[in-house]
Write a protein that holds these residues in place. Structure first.
Motif, mmCIF file in Angstrom:
data_model
loop_
_atom_site.group_PDB
_atom_site.id
_atom_site.type_symbol
_atom_site.label_atom_id
_atom_site.label_comp_id
_atom_site.label_asym_id
_atom_site.label_seq_id
_atom_site.Cartn_x
_atom_site.Cartn_y
_atom_site.Cartn_z
ATOM 1 N N ARG A 31 0.832 -1.213 0.000
ATOM 2 C CA ARG A 31 0.000 0.000 0.000
ATOM 3 C C ARG A 31 0.860 1.254 0.000
ATOM 4 N NH1 ARG A 31 -4.189 1.746 4.726
ATOM 5 N NH2 ARG A 31 -2.341 2.702 5.575
ATOM 6 N N ALA A 32 1.881 1.298 0.830
ATOM 7 C CA ALA A 32 2.746 2.486 0.902
ATOM 8 C C ALA A 32 3.502 2.684 -0.410
ATOM 9 C CB ALA A 32 3.721 2.362 2.065
ATOM 10 N N ILE A 33 3.965 1.595 -0.996
ATOM 11 C CA ILE A 33 4.694 1.704 -2.270
ATOM 12 C C ILE A 33 3.781 2.287 -3.345
ATOM 13 C CG2 ILE A 33 5.777 0.360 -4.126
ATOM 14 C CD1 ILE A 33 6.770 -1.547 -1.886
ATOM 15 N N LEU A 34 2.559 1.785 -3.415
ATOM 16 C CA LEU A 34 1.602 2.289 -4.394
ATOM 17 C C LEU A 34 1.281 3.757 -4.129
ATOM 18 C CD1 LEU A 34 -0.216 1.807 -6.821
ATOM 19 C CD2 LEU A 34 -1.952 0.894 -5.248
ATOM 20 N N MET A 35 1.137 4.121 -2.872
ATOM 21 C CA MET A 35 0.851 5.508 -2.503
ATOM 22 C C MET A 35 1.988 6.427 -2.969
ATOM 23 S SD MET A 35 0.475 7.123 1.299
ATOM 24 C CE MET A 35 2.203 6.828 1.637
ATOM 25 N N TYR A 36 3.225 6.031 -2.718
ATOM 26 C CA TYR A 36 4.367 6.850 -3.140
ATOM 27 C C TYR A 36 4.500 6.886 -4.661
ATOM 28 C CZ TYR A 36 5.845 7.172 1.705
ATOM 29 O OH TYR A 36 5.894 7.432 3.045
ATOM 30 N N PHE A 37 4.208 5.763 -5.306
ATOM 31 C CA PHE A 37 4.265 5.719 -6.765
ATOM 32 C C PHE A 37 3.259 6.695 -7.373
ATOM 33 C CE2 PHE A 37 2.560 4.065 -10.773
ATOM 34 C CZ PHE A 37 3.703 4.133 -11.561
ATOM 35 N N LEU A 38 2.011 6.656 -6.895
ATOM 36 C CA LEU A 38 0.975 7.554 -7.419
ATOM 37 C C LEU A 38 1.325 9.015 -7.155
ATOM 38 C CD1 LEU A 38 -2.310 5.652 -6.472
ATOM 39 C CD2 LEU A 38 -1.241 5.834 -8.729
ATOM 40 N N SER A 39 1.853 9.300 -5.976
ATOM 41 C CA SER A 39 2.258 10.674 -5.641
ATOM 42 C C SER A 39 3.383 11.146 -6.547
ATOM 43 C CB SER A 39 2.701 10.758 -4.180
ATOM 44 O OG SER A 39 1.649 10.421 -3.320
#
Length: 150
Positions: free
Chosen positions: A35-43
């Protein structure tokens, strides 16, 4: 444009609504691996798209003012604009999705979808009308070739 909405205020409203929903809705919380990786990727993707869009507008010496699309001097169709007619609004959507991941409430996806609907109605459709009038056939071809969001 008849109906003017400041896109950053719409974005801020939805970000606040997402926070309030995650804070006070007693269900809908989620967690998953990555979840955190996806959040940082989208940001990060949102930041890249924003700067790429702004650079293209600067290179083409045209306005980034969303309230006055009639001041547009050049139709930008290259770079990121070859994939999305509204990459700056797409970047806002990606940031809202990243915020939804950060907050961890599944119902925030509904607010992200509502953001798309509000932006389409209040900002994008009126912008498209102005650009269609201003750039005529060139805009019609671009409109058919490139999707509104992605």
């Amino acid at each position: 444009m008849k109906f003017k909405v400041v896109p950053i205020l719409v974005f801020s409203f939805f970000a606040l609504a997402m926070y309030m929903l995650a804070r006070y809705l007693p269900f809908g919380q989620f967690e998953f691996t990555g979840r955190a990786i996806l959040m940082y990727f989208l940001s990060g993707l949102a930041v890249v798209i924003t700067f790429w869009s702004l650079i293209l507008f600067k290179i083409n010496n045209t306005t980034v003012d969303p309230l006055n699309p009639n001041k547009t001097t050049h139709l930008v169709t290259n770079g990121i604009y070859g994939f999305s007619r509204n990459p700056m609004y797409l970047a806002m959507l990606l940031l809202l999705l990243a915020l939804g991941l950060f907050l961890g409430n599944a119902f925030n996806t509904l607010l992200a979808a509502a953001f798309v609907m509000v932006m389409n109605k209040t900002q994008i459709v009126p912008e498209e009308a102005v650009l269609g009038e201003k750039f005529g056939q060139e805009y019609k071809l671009y409109f058919k070739a490139v999707r509104r969001w992605f």
